[in-house]
Design an enzyme around this catalytic site. Structure first.
Site, mmCIF file in Angstrom:
data_model
loop_
_atom_site.group_PDB
_atom_site.id
_atom_site.type_symbol
_atom_site.label_atom_id
_atom_site.label_comp_id
_atom_site.label_asym_id
_atom_site.label_seq_id
_atom_site.Cartn_x
_atom_site.Cartn_y
_atom_site.Cartn_z
ATOM 1 N N CYS A 1 -2.479 11.077 17.492
ATOM 2 C CA CYS A 1 -1.824 11.359 16.215
ATOM 3 C C CYS A 1 -0.772 12.447 16.341
ATOM 4 C CB CYS A 1 -2.868 11.737 15.179
ATOM 5 S SG CYS A 1 -4.152 10.491 15.021
ATOM 6 N N CYS B 1 -9.402 9.687 2.767
ATOM 7 C CA CYS B 1 -8.884 9.147 4.028
ATOM 8 C C CYS B 1 -7.437 8.693 3.879
ATOM 9 C CB CYS B 1 -9.695 7.938 4.469
ATOM 10 S SG CYS B 1 -11.465 8.258 4.603
ATOM 11 N N HIS C 1 0.291 7.338 7.324
ATOM 12 C CA HIS C 1 0.107 7.856 8.677
ATOM 13 C C HIS C 1 0.404 6.781 9.723
ATOM 14 C CE1 HIS C 1 -1.290 10.177 11.979
ATOM 15 N NE2 HIS C 1 -2.573 9.925 11.912
#
Lengths: 387, 109
Positions: free
Chosen positions: A85, A208, A334
């Site tokens: 990430c 989330c 994301h």
């Protein structure tokens, strides 16, 4: 080391781009950054591309070369970097090194990922590549699971409550409504958040971030040629990368990430600034509780008070320090390899004064990108050149 | 209650560092010779969570609890937790079996 400035930025929207290839998204964002900078492509001396899982999810590698070729760049080194990430933030730092060291006068950073075309099991399996699968993976732990563990530790130590954590969710989902690049801005109540599906106790669905497609790009140049650029230059005062434990049981404390703490310390030392100088931050809220831990690890909030500050609105736009006015990962989305570069994009607009959710008078900004189970971290500090 | 199952570790022959992982070289001294040792699988619960969305290979286990446990030997291990109703951080737990390399802990009541 030479001084480095950001001369141009570009980004696609984050979300679902089922009709676009991964290289097409990367090229769009990069072309925007090059055009905005006004720098001749022939001056670009290096390309660093942050991406995590183009192999498992798209069957595509050598993306950096493919993107460089499609952009008509000269015969320069084009390098893909991977740190889960944190891939995007790491790519940014490598481009900074290339210029700071004198290797070249201009360098292009691109971050990209496409994920939404994959099935849940494909995406979960690909994301789990970022875990130490010789150890943690065998237990059946997942990334949401890691943050469920961290939440329990934080709650046990500081009394962190569901409603305090929900304040982060409400803020970031609300900020996303103001950001046209965000995937899922939403106006939520504490009740809606607390009644959403349980994922990894005590972590629930709205805690989330989503899976996303998207790309972002940044063009960096040596300060000596910044006057040739057409945009307001933004100084890069710090670009740091660190390593933490490669496995969860290797973390001496699950309520903090060593890699973030050390990256922040080095970033403050490199920039000569302190936490109270930071006006606006884009940090790695892959899960709501992560924002609380990150805000403490970065020294922006006193240890143990991350949840309290969130609940009191001190991390909102107009608060003591504005955290994730873009909506953050929770709401902007994301696209893993793009996230760190997207954070730079957001902060650059904040410092130029052109952000759709503008933090008034923002002069100094920070980005924070965390990879794997805390094994890789990057932190940058940026400032308006005329500040 | 039966004695807890043993958890396998490796001890570096050169510097004596005990690691809960299988390593190629010792991360303290880079020595590459080890002795296999076993430590008692009982300790203190650091944290746990219930996994309700699992990777494909563990889908049949859902829901299941994953935990982090500190052993008296000073090692921290990741495992599964059973019988977690009413459990709290800091509880005494012991490994009752191994599933592959993964210890399965239960509360000591």
């Amino acid at each position: 080391m030479r001084e480095v400035v950001i001369a141009g930025v570009g980004s696609t929207a984050f979300g679902k781009h089922s009709d676009r290839s991964i290289e097409s998204l990367a090229v769009s964002a990069a072309a925007q950054a090059i055009a905005e900078s006004g720098i001749d492509r022939q001056r670009i001396g290096a390309l660093y591309l942050g991406n995590f899982i183009s192999g498992p999810l798209n069957g595509k590698e050598v993306l950096a070369g493919i993107v460089g070729d499609q952009l008509g760049l000269p015969n320069i080194p084009c390098t893909k970097v991977e740190g889960a990430c944190a891939s995007g933030g790491i790519a940014f730092r490598h481009a900074w090194i290339a210029i700071a060291s004198g290797m070249c006068d201009a360098a292009l950073v691109v971050g990209v990922e496409t994920m939404t075309h994959g099935s849940t099991s494909q995406v979960t399996a690909a994301l789990n590549c970022a875990m130490d699968n010789e150890n943690d993976g065998k237990s059946g732990l997942t990334f949401p699971g890691l943050f469920g563990l961290a939440w329990r530790v934080h709650a046990e130590r500081y009394g962190t409550t569901r409603d305090q954590v929900s304040a982060v969710v409400r803020k970031n989902k609300g900020n996303g409504l103001l950001n046209p690049l965000a995937q899922m801005g939403k106006s939520l109540t504490d009740e809606q958040i607390a009644s959403s599906a349980m994922i990894c106790d005590p972590l629930q669905l709205y805690d989330c971030c989503p899976a996303s497609d998207g790309a972002a790009a940044v063009l960096l140049v040596a300060k000596s040629i910044a006057k040739e650029t057409s945009s307001v230059p933004i100084d890069v005062l710090a670009a740091i990368q660190t390593r933490g434990s490669a496995r969860i049981a290797g973390h001496p404390d699950l309520g903090t990430f060593d890699a973030t703490v050390s990256a922040a310390e080095r970033a403050y030392a490199q920039s000569g600034l302190k936490a109270s100088d930071i006006d606006v931050v884009e940090l790695h809220d892959c899960f709501s509780i992560a924002e609380i831990i990150d805000s403490e690890d970065l020294g922006l909030v006193p240890r143990g008070e991350g949840a309290i500050w969130a609940a009191e609105g001190r991390t909102g736009n107009g608060g003591d320090v504005a955290i994730n006015p873009s909506g953050g990962l929770l709401s902007k989305g994301h696209p893993v390899g793009a996230t760190g570069v997207g954070q730079i994009y957001e902060i650059v607009h904040q410092l130029r004064g052109t952000h759709p959710n503008q933090v008034r008078g923002a002069r100094v900004g920070m980005t924070h990108n965390l990879g794997g189970t805390g094994v890789a971290c990057s932190v940058s500090i940026l400032r308006r050149s005329d500040a | 209650m039966n004695a807890p199952v043993l958890i396998a570790m490796q001890k570096c022959r050169r510097c004596g560092t005990v690691d809960s992982l299988t390593r190629t070289v010792c991360s303290t001294c880079l020595g590459d010779a080890f002795d296999a040792i076993d430590v008692a699988g009982s300790g203190t619960l650091v944290s746990w969570t219930t996994i309700r969305r699992a990777p494909t290979q563990f889908r049949d286990d859902v829901p299941y609890d994953v935990c982090i446990v500190d052993l008296p030997s000073g090692h921290r291990v990741t495992g599964r937790l059973t019988d977690s109703d009413g459990i709290a951080v800091g509880a005494a737990v012991a490994a009752t079996e191994l599933r592959g390399d993964t210890p399965i802990f239960s509360p000591l009541r």
